[in-house]
Design an enzyme around this catalytic site. Structure first.
Site, PDB file in Angstrom:
ATOM      1  N   LYS A  16      -6.948   0.647   7.885  1.00 35.66           N
ATOM      2  CA  LYS A  16      -5.257  -0.300   8.459  1.00 35.66           C
ATOM      3  C   LYS A  16      -4.678   0.717   9.572  1.00 35.66           C
ATOM      4  O   LYS A  16      -4.614   1.514   9.662  1.00 35.66           O
ATOM      5  CB  LYS A  16      -4.697  -0.293   7.247  1.00 35.66           C
ATOM      6  CG  LYS A  16      -3.912   1.460   6.719  1.00 35.66           C
ATOM      7  CD  LYS A  16      -2.408   1.663   7.093  1.00 35.66           C
ATOM      8  CE  LYS A  16      -2.191   2.618   6.793  1.00 35.66           C
ATOM      9  NZ  LYS A  16      -1.131   3.579   8.227  1.00 35.66           N
ATOM     10  N   ASP A 147      -1.004   3.895   0.095  1.00 39.70           N
ATOM     11  CA  ASP A 147      -1.804   2.717   0.819  1.00 39.70           C
ATOM     12  C   ASP A 147      -2.988   1.959   0.614  1.00 39.70           C
ATOM     13  O   ASP A 147      -3.469   1.239   0.873  1.00 39.70           O
ATOM     14  CB  ASP A 147      -1.917   3.470   2.180  1.00 39.70           C
ATOM     15  CG  ASP A 147      -1.325   3.510   3.377  1.00 39.70           C
ATOM     16  OD1 ASP A 147      -0.311   3.663   3.212  1.00 39.70           O
ATOM     17  OD2 ASP A 147      -1.592   4.423   4.845  1.00 39.70           O
TER      18      ASP A 147
HETATM   19  O1  C5P Z   1       0.924   8.101  -1.312  1.00 37.79           O
HETATM   20  P1  C5P Z   1       0.400   8.789  -0.234  1.00 37.79           P
HETATM   21  O2  C5P Z   1      -0.320   9.919  -1.265  1.00 37.79           O
HETATM   22  O3  C5P Z   1      -0.678   8.559   0.372  1.00 37.79           O
HETATM   23  O4  C5P Z   1       1.537   9.918   0.437  1.00 37.79           O
HETATM   24  C1  C5P Z   1       1.099  11.067   1.236  1.00 37.79           C
HETATM   25  C2  C5P Z   1       2.666  11.794   1.578  1.00 37.79           C
HETATM   26  O5  C5P Z   1       3.092  11.290   2.449  1.00 37.79           O
HETATM   27  C3  C5P Z   1       3.499  11.831   0.439  1.00 37.79           C
HETATM   28  O6  C5P Z   1       3.448  13.164  -0.230  1.00 37.79           O
HETATM   29  C4  C5P Z   1       5.293  12.329   0.949  1.00 37.79           C
HETATM   30  O7  C5P Z   1       5.146  13.684   1.351  1.00 37.79           O
HETATM   31  C5  C5P Z   1       5.048  11.563   2.427  1.00 37.79           C
HETATM   32  N1  C5P Z   1       5.403   9.466   2.155  1.00 37.79           N
HETATM   33  C6  C5P Z   1       6.399   9.330   2.133  1.00 37.79           C
HETATM   34  N2  C5P Z   1       7.279   7.492   1.755  1.00 37.79           N
HETATM   35  C7  C5P Z   1       6.000   7.088   2.211  1.00 37.79           C
HETATM   36  C8  C5P Z   1       5.013   7.052   2.390  1.00 37.79           C
HETATM   37  C9  C5P Z   1       4.405   8.249   1.670  1.00 37.79           C
HETATM   38  O8  C5P Z   1       6.881   9.958   2.173  1.00 37.79           O
HETATM   39  N3  C5P Z   1       6.730   5.461   1.610  1.00 37.79           N
END
Ligand code: C5P
Length: 313
Positions: A16, A147
């Site tokens: 993506k 994502d």
């Molecule tokens: O959701 P995911 O595990 O992919 O996110 C990885 C990291 O990216 C989270 O731990 C956070 O630090 C950051 N993040 C965030 N806000 C979001 C998506 C991700 O702060 N909307």
């Protein structure tokens, strides 16, 4: 091993990009509210699942991909996806071998791990004939990562919440992007932390709630490439440049090479160059290679979300 046990299913999942990534003030849970527009591009990981007695993951990849950064143990998000599906359906000790063939750069801001998680959910759902309803798959995907739901959906979609709430948007374009990969990955949490630091150091600590620019949605609906070039944006650009000042050269080179616009992909460090057409993409590609960028791919978008490619029995 009986024939039943040896069955496999292969599912393909796209990378993506975020055509717009608007980031709001950090929430109490540490995540940031997003107003984003995702688009699926033609770089893929293939995930093959086979019944097994215990969970395992095997990694292969295209020659340009650095596999060293991908965990090959239970912390791999694909295994977590499989275990979540087993738990959701109360399947007890069910397990699978998960083979991942990576075409999506690792830690590049292209959601390769999320693609693997989404592909694993769908592949195991098919292998075990679970017939999990779409809304349940999307909910499980959202628990695995922000994502992951978009990887299920593909195409072009708006994302809200922390990115996990996805809704398709009208997109009549046939877009061409150049994906300029980087030798060194960038950690998503580190880039979000730099976003918070910048908000306090440069601003007064207040961050506005982001909105998706209406001009971007109009350009997508009309297939208007100049309109798209004028309305893309990414609030993580400055934080990523703070951590990786060298990326500024890629943006400069993209402009000199004649790209319509250059855009950081997600939290980076991959940089995306919007081109007018396939022919234009070829020209800009040659220019970028001449400037020393060795890993540059021309990719069409949008493409489908996860889909089964083989289930050979
Ligand atoms: O959701 P995911 O595990 O992919 O996110 C990885 C990291 O990216 C989270 O731990 C956070 O630090 C950051 N993040 C965030 N806000 C979001 C998506 C991700 O702060 N909307």
């Amino acid at each position: 091993m009986s024939q039943q046990e040896a069955r496999s299913v292969t599912v393909r999942a796209p990378a993506k990009i975020n055509l717009f990534l608007g980031v709001g003030p950090v929430r109490p849970d540490g995540y940031h509210p997003l107003a984003t527009v995702y688009q699926a591009i033609a770089l893929y990981d293939d995930v093959t699942v086979t019944d097994d007695e215990r969970w395992s993951v095997q990694l292969t990849g295209e020659s340009r991909i650095d596999l060293a950064e991908v965990p090959a143990d239970d912390t791999n998000i694909a295994i977590r996806a499989g275990q979540l599906l087993v738990e959701h359906h109360g399947l007890g000790e069910r397990a699978a071998r998960i083979e991942i063939h990576k075409g999506i750069p690792v830690a590049g801001g292209l959601a390769g791990g999320s693609a693997d998680a989404a592909a694993t959910l769908v592949a195991l759902d098919r292998l075990w004939d679970l017939q999990t309803p779409d809304d349940e798959l999307l909910e499980l995907a959202g628990r695995l990562g922000s994502d992951v739901p978009f990887a299920l959906l593909g195409g072009t979609a708006a994302g809200t919440g922390r990115g996990e709430l996805v809704e398709p948007v009208a997109d009549t374009g046939s877009w061409w992007w150049l994906v300029v990969e980087n030798d060194e990955g960038l950690s998503t949490p580190a880039v979000y932390a730099a976003f918070d630091r910048l908000a306090h150091e440069i601003g007064d600590g207040t961050v506005a709630d982001p909105i998706i620019p209406p001009a971007l949605l109009a350009a997508l609906a009309e297939g208007d490439v100049a309109g798209l070039a004028a309305s893309v944006g990414n609030h993580l650009t400055d934080p990523a440049l703070l951590l990786r000042p060298d990326l500024a050269h890629t943006f400069e080179d993209a402009e000199a090479a004649g790209a319509l616009v250059a855009l950081l992909s997600g939290s980076g460090p991959t940089v995306l160059l919007l081109c007018e057409s396939m022919a234009h993409a070829h020209i800009v590609h040659r220019e970028m290679v001449d400037k020393g960028h060795t890993r540059v791919s021309a990719v069409p978008a949008p493409v489908s979300g996860v889909h089964v490619v083989t289930s050979p029995w």
